[in-house]
Scaffold this motif. Structure first.
Motif, short mmCIF file in Angstrom:
data_model
loop_
_atom_site.label_atom_id
_atom_site.label_comp_id
_atom_site.label_asym_id
_atom_site.label_seq_id
_atom_site.Cartn_x
_atom_site.Cartn_y
_atom_site.Cartn_z
N GLY A 128 -5.70 3.83 -9.27
CA GLY A 128 -5.25 2.70 -8.50
C GLY A 128 -3.74 2.72 -8.34
N LEU A 129 -3.25 1.95 -7.38
CA LEU A 129 -1.83 1.80 -7.10
C LEU A 129 -1.38 0.46 -7.67
CD1 LEU A 129 0.76 2.76 -5.64
CD2 LEU A 129 -0.15 1.71 -3.55
N VAL A 130 -0.42 0.48 -8.59
CA VAL A 130 0.02 -0.76 -9.24
C VAL A 130 1.50 -1.01 -8.99
CG1 VAL A 130 -1.74 -0.69 -11.05
CG2 VAL A 130 0.45 0.44 -11.44
N VAL A 131 1.84 -2.30 -8.99
CA VAL A 131 3.22 -2.77 -8.87
C VAL A 131 3.42 -3.86 -9.91
CG1 VAL A 131 3.34 -2.24 -6.39
CG2 VAL A 131 2.57 -4.51 -7.14
N PRO A 132 4.65 -4.27 -10.19
CA PRO A 132 4.85 -5.39 -11.12
C PRO A 132 4.07 -6.62 -10.66
CG PRO A 132 6.93 -4.27 -10.72
CD PRO A 132 5.93 -3.68 -9.75
N VAL A 219 0.83 -6.14 -14.56
CA VAL A 219 0.94 -5.39 -13.31
C VAL A 219 -0.12 -5.93 -12.34
CG1 VAL A 219 1.73 -3.30 -14.49
CG2 VAL A 219 -0.70 -3.56 -13.97
N ARG A 220 0.12 -5.66 -11.05
CA ARG A 220 -0.85 -6.05 -10.03
C ARG A 220 -1.44 -4.79 -9.40
NH1 ARG A 220 2.11 -8.62 -5.71
NH2 ARG A 220 2.02 -10.55 -6.90
N LEU A 221 -2.75 -4.74 -9.32
CA LEU A 221 -3.45 -3.64 -8.67
C LEU A 221 -3.52 -3.96 -7.18
CD1 LEU A 221 -5.11 -1.00 -9.05
CD2 LEU A 221 -7.14 -2.47 -9.32
N ILE A 222 -2.88 -3.13 -6.35
CA ILE A 222 -2.84 -3.43 -4.92
C ILE A 222 -3.70 -2.46 -4.09
CG2 ILE A 222 -0.58 -4.51 -5.09
CD1 ILE A 222 0.62 -1.98 -3.79
N GLY A 223 -4.28 -1.47 -4.74
CA GLY A 223 -5.15 -0.55 -4.02
C GLY A 223 -5.85 0.40 -4.97
N VAL A 224 -7.06 0.81 -4.63
CA VAL A 224 -7.78 1.81 -5.42
C VAL A 224 -7.95 3.05 -4.55
CG1 VAL A 224 -8.96 0.16 -6.92
CG2 VAL A 224 -10.02 0.81 -4.74
N VAL A 239 -6.89 2.18 -0.87
CA VAL A 239 -5.65 2.60 -0.22
C VAL A 239 -5.97 3.06 1.20
CG1 VAL A 239 -3.80 4.34 -0.26
CG2 VAL A 239 -4.51 3.21 -2.39
N SER A 240 -7.13 3.70 1.36
CA SER A 240 -7.52 4.21 2.67
C SER A 240 -7.67 3.09 3.70
CB SER A 240 -8.84 4.98 2.55
OG SER A 240 -9.26 5.47 3.81
N GLU A 241 -8.26 1.97 3.30
CA GLU A 241 -8.50 0.88 4.24
C GLU A 241 -7.29 -0.02 4.42
OE1 GLU A 241 -10.82 -2.78 2.90
OE2 GLU A 241 -11.29 -1.43 1.24
N LEU A 244 -3.33 3.72 4.30
CA LEU A 244 -3.26 5.17 4.47
C LEU A 244 -4.67 5.75 4.64
CD1 LEU A 244 -0.96 7.21 4.58
CD2 LEU A 244 -1.31 7.67 2.16
N PRO A 245 -5.21 5.71 5.84
CA PRO A 245 -6.58 6.16 6.09
C PRO A 245 -6.84 7.57 5.55
CG PRO A 245 -5.69 5.10 8.04
CD PRO A 245 -4.54 5.24 7.08
N GLY A 246 -7.97 7.70 4.84
CA GLY A 246 -8.39 9.00 4.33
C GLY A 246 -7.82 9.38 2.98
N PHE A 247 -6.93 8.55 2.43
CA PHE A 247 -6.32 8.91 1.14
C PHE A 247 -7.30 8.64 0.00
CE2 PHE A 247 -3.85 8.28 -2.71
CZ PHE A 247 -2.94 9.32 -2.66
N GLU A 248 -7.56 9.68 -0.81
CA GLU A 248 -8.42 9.55 -2.00
C GLU A 248 -7.82 10.38 -3.12
OE1 GLU A 248 -12.52 10.48 -1.30
OE2 GLU A 248 -12.60 9.35 0.58
N PHE A 249 -8.04 9.93 -4.35
CA PHE A 249 -7.52 10.68 -5.51
C PHE A 249 -8.26 10.22 -6.76
CE2 PHE A 249 -4.60 11.89 -8.89
CZ PHE A 249 -4.07 13.09 -8.44
N ASN A 250 -8.65 11.18 -7.59
CA ASN A 250 -9.17 10.85 -8.92
C ASN A 250 -8.84 12.00 -9.85
OD1 ASN A 250 -11.10 12.87 -8.59
ND2 ASN A 250 -12.82 11.48 -8.36
#
Length: 324
Positions: A128-132, A219-224, A239-241, A244-250
């Motif tokens: 996931g993408l996190v910010v403060p 922290v705040r989760l702003i995208g998976v 994150v894709s929706e 950034l369309p099509g972005f995936e990562f694990n």
């Protein structure tokens, strides 16, 4: 039978017998060491502890986890490679150690394809993408917009140069067409804490690493980075929706053994992994940590490793990612 042939046969049986006896008797002593070349509290460490606890019941022996972080996992993985191939020393690796680090080092002390026996891909670590917690950004699109407004000024944390966190954000920035400042920490956990402390403005992290910080509102989760929204966080967009369309990562949690470990032991270990992952309690614990149970044959893990090694080699070269 001529004497020389008889002697050769007896010698060959004598040499084979200890190995066969070892495989048949395994595991007959305590403990089994599981070396995790990552910090305690990291996603792979969390997964290792959940699965190892259940595997102990299947194997009838204790499994002691030893965290050996440092040098991008080279040291801990090297200790697995050098260990006796008797089933009493194993490695709990992520795909960074297996398929990213080899492309970031001028000289490698071991070869992932030659010095280890694959046991199983145990689980994938969802990211996931996190910010403060009080950051103005609510989605990946917001972070991209901020980075475009402030080229090179938005910073992000990672577990170190060439770490999965570094590579994930470098790919994100490259695909989004933005410039961001990299701040390397000495591990994924430290980088996650850095986001909560507002030392950095964002980070990609394994969900397992930041779950407690999310619950504590640090922290705040702003995208998976999954293809679809995660059941644990139904209100958090991918994150894709959301930018950034099509972005995936694990990333992976795998179980590896030193090269030369008898096939019978590898098979027993693999069976213990499969039975552990079939346990509803284990699956629930993994799911709560943002981990997806997998379970493969040793051969399937070997094939996936070769494919991933080639894939990340191309990505790292294309994006100019270095470990220094």
């Amino acid at each position: 039978m001529p004497t020389t042939r008889r002697q050769a046969l007896l010698l060959s049986l004598a040499l084979a017998t200890p190995l066969a006896a070892l495989a048949q008797a395994w595991p007959s002593k305590q403990p089994i060491r599981l070396i995790v070349p990552l910090a305690a509290g990291s996603a792979v460490d969390n997964a290792a502890r959940i699965v190892a606890q259940r595997m102990q019941q299947e194997l009838g022996q204790s499994i002691v986890i030893e965290n050996q972080p440092g040098a991008a996992g080279l040291i801990g993985a090297g200790n697995v490679a050098k260990a006796a191939p008797d089933g009493y020393t194993l490695g709990g690796f992520n795909d960074s150690i297996m398929t990213m680090v080899p492309h970031l080092q001028a000289r490698m002390p071991w070869d992932i394809l030659k010095d280890f026996e694959p046991v199983s891909l145990v689980a994938t670590v969802e990211w996931g993408l996190v910010v403060p917690a009080d950051a103005p950004q609510k989605t990946a699109a917001d972070l991209i917009a901020t980075a475009k407004q402030q080229p090179g000024k938005v910073n992000y944390g990672s577990g170190g140069n060439g770490s999965p966190q570094h590579i994930a954000m470098a790919l994100f920035a490259s695909q989004a067409g933005v410039q961001m400042q990299h701040v390397p920490y000495k591990g994924a956990t430290q980088a996650a804490v850095g986001v909560g402390a507002k030392e950095v403005q964002a980070a990609f992290q394994g969900i397992a690493t930041v779950t407690s910080l999310i619950k504590a509102n640090k922290v705040r989760l702003i995208g998976v980075t999954t293809p679809r929204r995660m059941p644990q966080f139904p209100d958090v967009p991918t994150v894709s929706e959301s930018g950034l369309p099509g972005f995936e990562f694990n990333s992976w949690f795998t179980l590896m053994a030193p090269a030369g470990t008898p096939k019978t032991i590898v098979s027993q270990l693999n069976a213990a992994v499969q039975k552990s992952l079939a346990d509803p309690d284990v699956r629930a614990k993994l799911d709560a940590q943002g981990l997806t149970p997998r379970g493969t044959t040793p051969e399937e893990l070997g094939t996936a490793t070769r494919a991933q090694l080639a894939k990340y080699g191309e990505l790292i070269k294309k994006n100019g990612i270095t470990a220094e």
